[in-house]
Design a protein around this motif. Structure first.
Motif, PDB file in Angstrom:
ATOM      1  N   ALA A 111      45.253  34.572  74.322  1.00  7.44           N
ATOM      2  CA  ALA A 111      44.925  33.548  73.336  1.00  7.44           C
ATOM      3  C   ALA A 111      46.190  33.193  72.570  1.00  7.44           C
ATOM      4  CB  ALA A 111      43.886  34.098  72.358  1.00  7.44           C
ATOM      5  N   ILE A 124      25.105  38.323  54.735  1.00  6.16           N
ATOM      6  CA  ILE A 124      25.463  36.953  55.110  1.00  6.16           C
ATOM      7  C   ILE A 124      26.378  37.004  56.327  1.00  6.16           C
ATOM      8  CG2 ILE A 124      26.321  34.712  54.290  1.00  6.16           C
ATOM      9  CD1 ILE A 124      23.920  35.970  52.674  1.00  6.16           C
ATOM     10  N   GLY A 140      38.513  42.659  65.425  1.00  8.40           N
ATOM     11  CA  GLY A 140      37.136  42.843  64.971  1.00  8.40           C
ATOM     12  C   GLY A 140      36.280  43.669  65.923  1.00  8.40           C
ATOM     13  N   CYS A 141      36.557  43.589  67.215  1.00  4.45           N
ATOM     14  CA  CYS A 141      35.676  44.280  68.169  1.00  4.45           C
ATOM     15  C   CYS A 141      35.757  45.793  68.009  1.00  4.45           C
ATOM     16  CB  CYS A 141      36.017  43.871  69.601  1.00  4.45           C
ATOM     17  SG  CYS A 141      35.741  42.124  69.821  1.00  4.45           S
ATOM     18  N   MET A 193      38.662  41.323  59.553  1.00  7.15           N
ATOM     19  CA  MET A 193      38.832  42.085  60.803  1.00  7.15           C
ATOM     20  C   MET A 193      39.994  41.552  61.645  1.00  7.15           C
ATOM     21  SD  MET A 193      36.567  44.369  60.562  1.00  7.15           S
ATOM     22  CE  MET A 193      35.402  44.599  59.233  1.00  7.15           C
ATOM     23  N   GLY A 194      40.496  40.368  61.308  1.00  9.26           N
ATOM     24  CA  GLY A 194      41.694  39.844  61.966  1.00  9.26           C
ATOM     25  C   GLY A 194      41.582  39.757  63.467  1.00  9.26           C
ATOM     26  N   THR A 228      27.096  29.173  63.715  1.00  4.61           N
ATOM     27  CA  THR A 228      28.265  28.335  64.038  1.00  4.61           C
ATOM     28  C   THR A 228      28.710  28.630  65.468  1.00  4.61           C
ATOM     29  OG1 THR A 228      28.995  28.829  61.806  1.00  4.61           O
ATOM     30  CG2 THR A 228      30.585  27.706  63.201  1.00  4.61           C
ATOM     31  N   ILE A 245      30.232  39.935  64.612  1.00  4.25           N
ATOM     32  CA  ILE A 245      30.226  41.343  65.020  1.00  4.25           C
ATOM     33  C   ILE A 245      30.101  42.258  63.799  1.00  4.25           C
ATOM     34  CG2 ILE A 245      32.762  41.621  65.166  1.00  4.25           C
ATOM     35  CD1 ILE A 245      30.077  43.065  67.534  1.00  4.25           C
ATOM     36  N   SER A 282      33.648  35.631  66.597  1.00  4.32           N
ATOM     37  CA  SER A 282      32.848  36.591  67.379  1.00  4.32           C
ATOM     38  C   SER A 282      32.259  35.936  68.627  1.00  4.32           C
ATOM     39  CB  SER A 282      31.714  37.166  66.530  1.00  4.32           C
ATOM     40  OG  SER A 282      32.240  37.862  65.426  1.00  4.32           O
ATOM     41  N   GLY A 338      39.060  28.786  67.371  1.00  2.00           N
ATOM     42  CA  GLY A 338      38.443  29.208  66.111  1.00  2.00           C
ATOM     43  C   GLY A 338      39.444  29.918  65.223  1.00  2.00           C
ATOM     44  N   GLN A 392      26.083  36.889  60.974  1.00  2.00           N
ATOM     45  CA  GLN A 392      25.776  37.763  62.103  1.00  2.00           C
ATOM     46  C   GLN A 392      26.836  37.619  63.183  1.00  2.00           C
ATOM     47  OE1 GLN A 392      22.986  36.938  65.156  1.00  2.00           O
ATOM     48  NE2 GLN A 392      23.731  38.877  66.028  1.00  2.00           N
ATOM     49  N   ILE A 406      38.429  42.377  73.716  1.00  2.00           N
ATOM     50  CA  ILE A 406      39.342  43.453  74.153  1.00  2.00           C
ATOM     51  C   ILE A 406      39.495  44.507  73.055  1.00  2.00           C
ATOM     52  CG2 ILE A 406      41.674  43.981  74.990  1.00  2.00           C
ATOM     53  CD1 ILE A 406      41.897  40.866  75.494  1.00  2.00           C
ATOM     54  N   ARG A 459      40.510  33.314  63.098  1.00  2.00           N
ATOM     55  CA  ARG A 459      40.302  34.751  62.882  1.00  2.00           C
ATOM     56  C   ARG A 459      40.343  35.034  61.373  1.00  2.00           C
ATOM     57  NH1 ARG A 459      44.345  34.210  66.850  1.00  2.00           N
ATOM     58  NH2 ARG A 459      43.789  35.037  68.902  1.00  2.00           N
ATOM     59  N   PRO A 460      39.417  35.862  60.888  1.00  2.00           N
ATOM     60  CA  PRO A 460      39.466  36.218  59.458  1.00  2.00           C
ATOM     61  C   PRO A 460      40.517  37.315  59.247  1.00  2.00           C
ATOM     62  CG  PRO A 460      37.534  37.202  60.493  1.00  2.00           C
ATOM     63  CD  PRO A 460      38.264  36.466  61.579  1.00  2.00           C
ATOM     64  N   VAL A 505      21.278  36.327  56.920  1.00  2.00           N
ATOM     65  CA  VAL A 505      21.300  34.851  56.911  1.00  2.00           C
ATOM     66  C   VAL A 505      22.487  34.434  57.766  1.00  2.00           C
ATOM     67  CG1 VAL A 505      21.440  32.757  55.500  1.00  2.00           C
ATOM     68  CG2 VAL A 505      20.436  34.837  54.533  1.00  2.00           C
ATOM     69  N   ASP A 506      22.238  33.632  58.795  1.00  2.00           N
ATOM     70  CA  ASP A 506      23.348  33.191  59.652  1.00  2.00           C
ATOM     71  C   ASP A 506      23.136  31.746  60.078  1.00  2.00           C
ATOM     72  OD1 ASP A 506      25.782  34.321  61.396  1.00  2.00           O
ATOM     73  OD2 ASP A 506      24.647  32.862  62.574  1.00  2.00           O
TER      74      ASP A 506
HETATM   75  C1  LIG Z   1      40.468  33.202  70.361  1.00  2.00           C
HETATM   76  C2  LIG Z   1      40.130  34.527  69.756  1.00  2.00           C
HETATM   77  C3  LIG Z   1      40.167  35.672  70.533  1.00  2.00           C
HETATM   78  C4  LIG Z   1      39.865  36.913  69.987  1.00  2.00           C
HETATM   79  N1  LIG Z   1      39.875  38.015  70.794  1.00  2.00           N
HETATM   80  C5  LIG Z   1      39.593  39.236  70.266  1.00  2.00           C
HETATM   81  C6  LIG Z   1      39.581  40.384  71.087  1.00  2.00           C
HETATM   82  O1  LIG Z   1      39.797  40.315  72.289  1.00  2.00           O
HETATM   83  N2  LIG Z   1      39.344  41.591  70.508  1.00  2.00           N
HETATM   84  C7  LIG Z   1      39.088  41.720  69.159  1.00  2.00           C
HETATM   85  O2  LIG Z   1      38.873  42.831  68.689  1.00  2.00           O
HETATM   86  N3  LIG Z   1      39.051  40.626  68.368  1.00  2.00           N
HETATM   87  C8  LIG Z   1      39.315  39.399  68.881  1.00  2.00           C
HETATM   88  N4  LIG Z   1      39.311  38.302  68.082  1.00  2.00           N
HETATM   89  C9  LIG Z   1      39.057  38.500  66.652  1.00  2.00           C
HETATM   90  C10 LIG Z   1      37.562  38.711  66.417  1.00  2.00           C
HETATM   91  O3  LIG Z   1      36.890  37.668  67.058  1.00  2.00           O
HETATM   92  C11 LIG Z   1      37.243  38.761  64.924  1.00  2.00           C
HETATM   93  O4  LIG Z   1      37.980  39.790  64.315  1.00  2.00           O
HETATM   94  C12 LIG Z   1      35.760  39.034  64.688  1.00  2.00           C
HETATM   95  O5  LIG Z   1      34.960  38.252  65.523  1.00  2.00           O
HETATM   96  C13 LIG Z   1      35.370  38.795  63.241  1.00  2.00           C
HETATM   97  O6  LIG Z   1      34.002  39.027  63.164  1.00  2.00           O
HETATM   98  P1  LIG Z   1      33.174  38.831  61.830  1.00  2.00           P
HETATM   99  O7  LIG Z   1      31.774  39.161  62.136  1.00  2.00           O
HETATM  100  O8  LIG Z   1      33.849  39.584  60.720  1.00  2.00           O
HETATM  101  O9  LIG Z   1      33.335  37.275  61.479  1.00  2.00           O
HETATM  102  P2  LIG Z   1      32.757  35.995  62.266  1.00  2.00           P
HETATM  103  O10 LIG Z   1      32.828  36.170  63.701  1.00  2.00           O
HETATM  104  O11 LIG Z   1      33.448  34.826  61.647  1.00  2.00           O
HETATM  105  O12 LIG Z   1      31.239  35.953  61.859  1.00  2.00           O
HETATM  106  C14 LIG Z   1      30.799  35.358  60.666  1.00  2.00           C
HETATM  107  C15 LIG Z   1      29.370  34.905  60.851  1.00  2.00           C
HETATM  108  O13 LIG Z   1      28.929  34.372  59.596  1.00  2.00           O
HETATM  109  C16 LIG Z   1      28.304  33.124  59.808  1.00  2.00           C
HETATM  110  N5  LIG Z   1      28.499  32.337  58.579  1.00  2.00           N
HETATM  111  C17 LIG Z   1      29.670  31.951  58.013  1.00  2.00           C
HETATM  112  N6  LIG Z   1      29.442  31.249  56.891  1.00  2.00           N
HETATM  113  C18 LIG Z   1      28.091  31.186  56.734  1.00  2.00           C
HETATM  114  C19 LIG Z   1      27.228  30.593  55.771  1.00  2.00           C
HETATM  115  N7  LIG Z   1      27.682  29.921  54.715  1.00  2.00           N
HETATM  116  N8  LIG Z   1      25.881  30.709  55.944  1.00  2.00           N
HETATM  117  C20 LIG Z   1      25.382  31.382  57.008  1.00  2.00           C
HETATM  118  N9  LIG Z   1      26.158  31.968  57.945  1.00  2.00           N
HETATM  119  C21 LIG Z   1      27.493  31.889  57.818  1.00  2.00           C
HETATM  120  C22 LIG Z   1      28.999  32.537  61.035  1.00  2.00           C
HETATM  121  O14 LIG Z   1      28.179  31.588  61.698  1.00  2.00           O
HETATM  122  C23 LIG Z   1      29.210  33.789  61.871  1.00  2.00           C
HETATM  123  O15 LIG Z   1      28.105  34.048  62.690  1.00  2.00           O
HETATM  124  C24 LIG Z   1      39.551  37.028  68.604  1.00  2.00           C
HETATM  125  C25 LIG Z   1      39.487  35.881  67.824  1.00  2.00           C
HETATM  126  C26 LIG Z   1      39.766  34.631  68.382  1.00  2.00           C
HETATM  127  C27 LIG Z   1      39.675  33.409  67.526  1.00  2.00           C
END
Ligand SMILES: Cc1cc2nc3c(=O)[nH]c(=O)nc-3n(C[C@H](O)[C@H](O)[C@H](O)COP(=O)(O)OP(=O)(O)OC[C@H]3O[C@@H](n4cnc5c(N)ncnc54)[C@H](O)[C@@H]3O)c2cc1C
Length: 352
Positions: A246, A8, A316-317, A312-313, A35, A12, A40, A285, A10, A46, A287-288, A31-32
């Protein structure tokens, strides 16, 4: 439809998890819900070896940084895109305390924090009375290129369902899960802040953190560095465009962009930049993030076919590729997950 893994999300995390499972020829479906303000999609990308005002070396830097560089190069090669670039941060000291802190760090022989010999080199672009230093190597992951490219690949191979996952429709049975017409051996949540509401994982100490950023065109600003003075100016994949941010907000009402952030950031830019800029976008947005700033990786102690790759806070990258690979190796080869990241540390809470 019968598959091995249902993923669940897509972002990063889901991207790298599905990438590694695909490499192992596993049958999976992502499944994505696409949003548009998922972290991400709005992150700068960075990957920084040091963090905070005191330039502390980041957690597991020697393993995670080289791994991230290799992982993005590899997925970039497979998709025929540039998924990562090597940069350095030019750190313009915003006050005497930060300058002192930087200089002290250089004196310790830190391998990432360096002096910048040509102190006047950026005079035509920036105002900086207190000088600058350099942090290197630093990488930028090009999520804006990578995420759609991997999505396209998933669609081509019928591995993506573009819809909202509804947890009420999930049925857990011994040795399998059922979701609508899909039967899978395991389900793995990579759904960012949506997991905070998830009945299986909501007891985990999540701590969402709001972040806002602007996207601007800054013609003429060289794109071989990230520039920092309180905020960061980060070159984007599209030439001439820069990400600026940010904020890190723990106490917020909603995930919407605020006028205050935009006005403050524009004001700071006007004081710092000597060349014209034009704002194109305002992003915001959640950050988790987690209370103890470590990810949540592994399988539920009671429902062993339900997994998570999350938390990933702010990093995440760099963290997502590393822990997606660990989770894959754990699933397929029973390799251990780092103790600091494994959700085994919350066994008591999750079995209550
Ligand atoms: C402004 C900002 C700047 C940032 N800059 C950096 C940076 O420079 N370097 C770095 O390492 N990190 C950075 N981060 C943090 C980083 O973006 C996150 O740690 C990372 O993107 C988390 O990725 P994720 O895939 O775990 O979660 P998400 O990015 O939240 O991905 C979750 C996915 O699940 C989907 N989803 C959620 N619920 C459902 C559902 N019910 N059904 C279907 N799909 C669903 C969403 O659409 C999304 O595609 C930044 C964050 C922010 C907000």
């Amino acid at each position: 439809m019968q598959i091995e893994y249902l993923i669940i999300g897509q972002g990063i995390s889901g991207t790298f998890l599905s990438y590694y499972l695909n490499k192992e020829n596993k049958e999976f479906l992502v499944v994505d819900n696409n949003t548009n303000n998922s972290p991400s999609k709005i992150a700068a990308g960075i990957i920084n070896p040091v963090t905070g005002r005191r330039l502390v070396t980041v957690w597991m830097v020697d393993e995670i940084l080289p791994f991230a560089w290799k992982a993005y190069q590899e997925i970039g090669h497979d998709l025929d895109i540039t998924a990562i670039s090597q940069k350095s941060i030019i750190d313009f000291f915003p006050n005497p305390f930060m300058r002192e802190s930087f200089l002290q760090k250089i004196e310790t022989g830190d391998k990432y924090v360096h002096s910048y010999p040509e102190q006047n080199h950026f005079n035509s672009f920036f105002d900086y009375e207190l000088g600058c230093g350099e942090i290197r190597p630093v990488y930028t992951a090009h999520l804006e290129t990578l995420l759609p490219a991997w999505r396209e690949q998933l669609l081509k191979e019928n591995n993506l369902l573009e819809e909202n996952f509804e947890i009420e429709q999930l049925k857990i049975e011994p040795g399998k899960i059922q979701y609508k017409n899909i039967t899978a051996e395991k389900i793995i949540f990579c759904d960012g802040t949506s997991s905070f509401e998830n009945s299986f994982f909501r007891q985990l100490p999540f701590a969402p953190n709001k972040g806002e950023a602007l996207v601007a065109r800054i013609p003429g600003l060289p794109d071989n560095h990230i520039y920092k003075k309180g905020m960061m100016i980060v070159p984007m994949a599209e030439k001439g465009f820069f990400w600026i941010g940010a904020s890190y907000i723990w106490d917020f009402e909603n995930a919407e962009p605020t006028l205050m952030f935009r006005e403050n950031t524009e004001q700071l830019l006007k004081q710092w930049l000597k060349i014209p800029f034009e704002i194109f976008e305002h992003r915001s947005g959640l950050r988790p993030a987690t209370l103890e700033r470590r990810p949540f990786v592994g399988f539920h102690p009671l429902y062993t076919n339900i997994g998570i790759l999350n938390g990933m806070g702010t990093k995440g990258c760099s963290l997502a590729p590393f822990f997606a690979k660990q989770l894959t190796d754990h699933l397929l080869y029973e390799e251990p997950i780092s103790a600091d990241a494994s959700i085994d540390r919350f066994k008591k809470i999750l079995t209550r």
